[in-house]
Design an enzyme around this catalytic site. Structure first.
Site, short mmCIF file in Angstrom:
data_model
loop_
_atom_site.label_atom_id
_atom_site.label_comp_id
_atom_site.label_asym_id
_atom_site.label_seq_id
_atom_site.Cartn_x
_atom_site.Cartn_y
_atom_site.Cartn_z
N PHE A 57 -24.76 29.53 52.11
CA PHE A 57 -25.70 28.46 51.79
C PHE A 57 -26.50 28.07 53.02
O PHE A 57 -26.12 28.34 54.16
CB PHE A 57 -24.98 27.25 51.19
CG PHE A 57 -24.05 26.54 52.15
CD1 PHE A 57 -24.51 25.47 52.91
CD2 PHE A 57 -22.73 26.93 52.29
CE1 PHE A 57 -23.66 24.81 53.80
CE2 PHE A 57 -21.88 26.27 53.16
CZ PHE A 57 -22.34 25.21 53.93
N CYS A 58 -27.64 27.43 52.76
CA CYS A 58 -28.52 26.95 53.83
C CYS A 58 -29.31 25.77 53.27
O CYS A 58 -28.95 25.22 52.23
CB CYS A 58 -29.44 28.08 54.32
SG CYS A 58 -30.45 28.79 53.00
N THR A 59 -30.38 25.39 53.92
CA THR A 59 -31.12 24.19 53.49
C THR A 59 -31.76 24.35 52.12
O THR A 59 -31.50 23.57 51.21
CB THR A 59 -32.19 23.83 54.54
OG1 THR A 59 -31.58 23.71 55.82
CG2 THR A 59 -32.88 22.52 54.17
N CYS A 114 -29.93 31.81 53.32
CA CYS A 114 -28.76 32.37 52.64
C CYS A 114 -29.15 33.56 51.77
O CYS A 114 -28.31 34.44 51.52
CB CYS A 114 -28.00 31.31 51.85
SG CYS A 114 -28.96 30.17 50.88
N ILE A 151 -28.86 23.83 49.78
CA ILE A 151 -28.29 22.48 49.73
C ILE A 151 -29.21 21.52 48.99
O ILE A 151 -28.75 20.70 48.19
CB ILE A 151 -28.03 21.96 51.15
CG1 ILE A 151 -27.03 22.85 51.89
CG2 ILE A 151 -27.51 20.51 51.12
CD1 ILE A 151 -26.96 22.59 53.38
#
Length: 250
Positions: free
Chosen positions: A182-184, A189, A211
């Site tokens: 996961f990432c922002t 990701c 996220i």
């Protein structure tokens, strides 16, 4: 009230300079501020301004067949969290420098998991097949300091390009797990999951929408803290409220 737009789209662009000029004109016409990145692999947008101006830009971009399926994330703030408009042509819309992580070259997008499904897996402590769950944060240490999923595997990196080397000590321990990167907002990701799968980690998925997409669709279940964002708001809580409400420049 100011509308904040975050969006990216991987698609082949033969004329990135022309696309950048077009996006600049659209943003300037709506008096939008923020950052626009264009590369042969696609576009990456972080823009803020009046709701109507954001709507107009999104409609114009989606009218181009290359960007018809552009997925966006929106949040609100009291002021514009960018000082000016920046438009850049780059070699990648997010630099990773790994040819086996190029979405346009891959036979398919890395498999993803929807936020609602991830929330259920977090509550269960495992995926639907009973495999243990590992959440892999692909962001850098500055971003992680503002918040992450509880118990996530975080890496001591300052740049996304450092992720492959930082992951080496953990690979054996991840073999029996379902790993969700996961990432922002999803872009890092997506590349990370592609690279990991190409490198033999077939148990890796990506969190669809990152996220911010999780906050939008699920809220903060299983997440500790806020999500760092790349503007003057600094970080958003699970209700997409800013830590600092950016102040318009004079």
């Amino acid at each position: 009230m100011i509308d904040n737009l975050a969006a990216y789209h991987f698609v082949a662009i033969d004329d990135p300079t022309a696309v950048a000029d077009w996006l600049r004109a659209l943003a300037e016409a709506g008096e939008l501020r923020g950052t626009v990145l264009v590369a042969p692999e696609g576009i990456n947008l972080f823009l803020a301004g009046r709701v109507e101006a954001i709507d107009t830009l999104v409609d114009a971009v989606r009218a181009d067949p290359r960007f018809a399926t552009l997925q966006i994330k929106r949040s609100r703030s009291e002021a514009v969290p960018f000082a000016r408009l920046k438009v850049k042509v780059k070699s990648e819309i997010i630099s990773f420098r790994r040819p086996d992580a190029m979405p346009l070259a891959a036979p398919a997008r890395a498999p993803d998991v929807a936020p609602e499904d991830l929330a259920r897996w977090i509550a269960q402590g495992h995926d639907d097949a009973g495999r243990r769950l590992v959440l892999l944060d692909t962001r850098n240490r500055e971003e992680v300091a503002h918040g992450s999923f509880a118990g996530a595997l975080t890496l001591p990196i300052d740049n996304f390009t450092e992720l492959p080397d930082a992951l080496v000590p953990h690979r054996d321990a991840l073999r029996d797990a379902t790993v969700v990167s996961f990432c922002t907002g999803g872009i890092r990701c997506e590349k990370a999951a592609l690279w990991m799968r190409a490198d033999g980690m077939n148990n890796v998925l990506q969190l669809d929408g990152g996220i911010l997409g999780y906050f939008e669709r699920v809220g903060g279940f299983g997440y500790d803290g806020r999500c760092f964002v790349f503007d003057d708001r600094v970080a958003l809580d699970p209700a997409l409220r800013p830590l600092h409400d950016g102040v318009e420049a004079a």
